[in-house]
Design an enzyme around this catalytic site. Structure first.
Site, PDB file in Angstrom:
ATOM      1  N   HIS A 307       0.853  -1.190   0.000  1.00  0.00           N
ATOM      2  CA  HIS A 307       0.000   0.000   0.000  1.00  0.00           C
ATOM      3  C   HIS A 307       0.885   1.235   0.000  1.00  0.00           C
ATOM      4  O   HIS A 307       1.949   1.235   0.614  1.00  0.00           O
ATOM      5  CB  HIS A 307      -0.898   0.004   1.249  1.00  0.00           C
ATOM      6  N   ASP A 364      -7.987  -4.753  -0.286  1.00  0.00           N
ATOM      7  CA  ASP A 364      -8.595  -5.407  -1.455  1.00  0.00           C
ATOM      8  C   ASP A 364      -8.385  -6.923  -1.457  1.00  0.00           C
ATOM      9  O   ASP A 364      -9.006  -7.633  -2.226  1.00  0.00           O
ATOM     10  CB  ASP A 364      -7.987  -4.837  -2.744  1.00  0.00           C
TER      11      ASP A 364
HETATM   12  C1  MLT Z   1      -8.144   3.502  -0.502  1.00  0.00           C
HETATM   13  O1  MLT Z   1      -8.826   3.014   0.397  1.00  0.00           O
HETATM   14  O2  MLT Z   1      -8.489   4.526  -1.096  1.00  0.00           O
HETATM   15  C2  MLT Z   1      -6.936   2.751  -0.951  1.00  0.00           C
HETATM   16  O3  MLT Z   1      -6.387   1.997   0.073  1.00  0.00           O
HETATM   17  C3  MLT Z   1      -5.924   3.593  -1.674  1.00  0.00           C
HETATM   18  C4  MLT Z   1      -5.251   4.704  -0.918  1.00  0.00           C
HETATM   19  O4  MLT Z   1      -5.562   5.045   0.197  1.00  0.00           O
HETATM   20  O5  MLT Z   1      -4.322   5.279  -1.504  1.00  0.00           O
END
Ligand code: MLT
Length: 428
Positions: A307, A364
């Site tokens: 992430h 995800d």
């Molecule tokens: C999100 O929940 O939007 C994703 O994990 C992506 C992010 O935070 O960059």
């Protein structure tokens, strides 16, 4: 703690203020940098740029902390519900009982979508990707509420727009699912709560009584909470950017949907299941695919790992993994793909290649397995992420508007040709 930053450019030194957030996050305020020095900053992907001051969501990527308006995600996922979280994100405080009843009641009474929107919807081929349909339909809705185009609309009108969008997106998402399976759409029923109504419109049939399964309602509610906001991610930043031009909330949300669609953002949840299916179809040899993922010359990539901001773990993934076991057990669903996912996580978490690169499962990775157990086809997963993210987008849009933020307009460092004289090269 330093209270000023000094930037030395050759002989010239300038002083810039330090701005500290409520959680102690320190930033160098460069609002005057160009005026003072003629320099701009270069930060591709905005990895070091605080684009705004926001009081909605706090996350600490090193410690794996995520809080909405100060409340830890773990507590909200366990004890709250999606509608309460939506209220909290939008208005900053948990609702009283009366506020909650009023908020949910208003949403319930706006779930019906104008019949004429169906004419636009009917034009989509039945195999059109759900995200493309959702993006278009969110923008289409703006044409039915011309008042919402006024950037100076009253607080009440803004509130009504937010309520309408929250209510109608669930209905539109259910239509998209119905189209994909060739069933007639269902009209909302006011007796249900938000999540039950959505499940009813999605999985109910005109020919049968629908009784929402509390296990499914609970699981989906939790997933929506976990996706509800995530500070300045790509789609949220897009919503704020589009909204900063004073484009209306429907158009801003449609832009958020478009940004979320990409496989590097919300589209990853669809890709995870597709990847797990590929591993399963190949015989389920997880170690083989871990080696492939490490091989630079191999196209195979592990989806749902790592992430941008979480450097040790994604707190949402922890909660989803537990929920996943729970839901599948309670629903009596055996999904071999869950087994593969668990093996993959185990192998990857022990492998120095992944440990060094801080690649561990993110939100995800397990969410798709729950969506699947509930009965959603893979192509619907990102749309469900959008439904969850909606209160976040709207809260951030509202915050940006209320703060009267200037239009988003980054600078660039030009790398094209320098000035040259025009000569006719083509033969005309
Ligand atoms: C999100 O929940 O939007 C994703 O994990 C992506 C992010 O935070 O960059």
């Amino acid at each position: 703690m330093a209270d000023k930053a000094f930037i030395k450019l050759g002989e010239k030194e300038v002083e810039l203020p330090i701005y500290v957030g409520t959680e102690g996050e320190e930033s160098i305020d460069i609002n005057k940098l160009r005026d003072l020095t003629g320099f701009v900053t270069l930060d591709s992907g905005y990895k070091n740029t605080g684009a705004t001051k926001s009081g909605i969501t706090f996350l600490d990527g090193e410690l794996g902390i995520l809080r909405y308006r100060g409340y830890p995600i773990e507590q909200l996922a366990e004890k709250s519900n999606f509608m309460e979280v939506a209220y909290l994100l939008l208005y900053g405080e948990l609702p009283t009982n009366d506020q909650f009843v009023d908020f949910t009641d208003r949403i319930t009474h706006h779930t019906l979508v104008h019949e004429d929107v169906k004419q636009f919807f009917d034009g989509f081929p039945s195999n059109a990707h759900p995200m493309g349909q959702l993006c278009s339909l969110m923008c289409t809705l703006s044409s039915f509420y011309p008042d919402s185009l006024n950037p100076n609309m009253s607080k009440e009108a803004t509130d009504l727009t937010i309520i309408r969008i929250l209510a109608k997106m669930a209905t539109v998402v259910s239509w998209i699912h119905k189209k994909s399976v060739g069933h007639p759409i269902m009209y909302p029923q006011n007796k249900y709560d938000y999540v039950s109504n959505f499940l009813y419109m999605t999985f109910g049939m005109r020919t049968e009584e629908y009784v929402p399964d509390p296990v499914v309602v609970d699981a989906l509610d939790k997933l929506l909470i976990l996706h509800a906001d995530h500070e300045q991610n790509c789609s949220t930043s897009t919503v704020r950017m589009v909204g900063s031009s004073q484009a209306n909330a429907y158009a801003s949300v449609a832009a958020g949907v478009a940004a979320l669609w990409g496989p590097l953002h919300g589209g990853a949840n669809q890709q995870v299941i597709e990847m797990l299916e590929i591993i399963k179809a190949d015989g389920g040899n997880v170690a083989k695919f871990v080696e492939k993922a490490k091989d630079k010359n191999d196209n195979f990539r592990l989806m749902g790992f790592g992430h941008r901001v979480y450097k040790n773990f994604d707190p949402r993934a922890k909660i989803i993994k537990e929920a996943c076991d729970n839901v599948l057990n309670k629903l009596g669903v055996f999904d071999p793909v869950l087994d593969i996912a668990k093996q993959l996580e185990e192998v990857a978490l022990k492998d120095p290649y992944f440990v060094e690169r801080k690649l561990y499962p993110n939100v995800d990775f397990y969410s798709g397995i729950i969506y699947r157990a509930i009965g959603f086809p893979t192509e619907m997963f990102t749309v469900l992420f959008a439904l969850g993210r909606l209160p976040g987008w709207l809260s951030q849009w509202k915050e940006m508007r209320e703060a009267n933020e200037p239009i988003g307009r980054p600078r660039q460092i030009y790398t094209g040709p320098t000035v040259r004289d025009y000569t006719n090269i083509a033969i005309r």
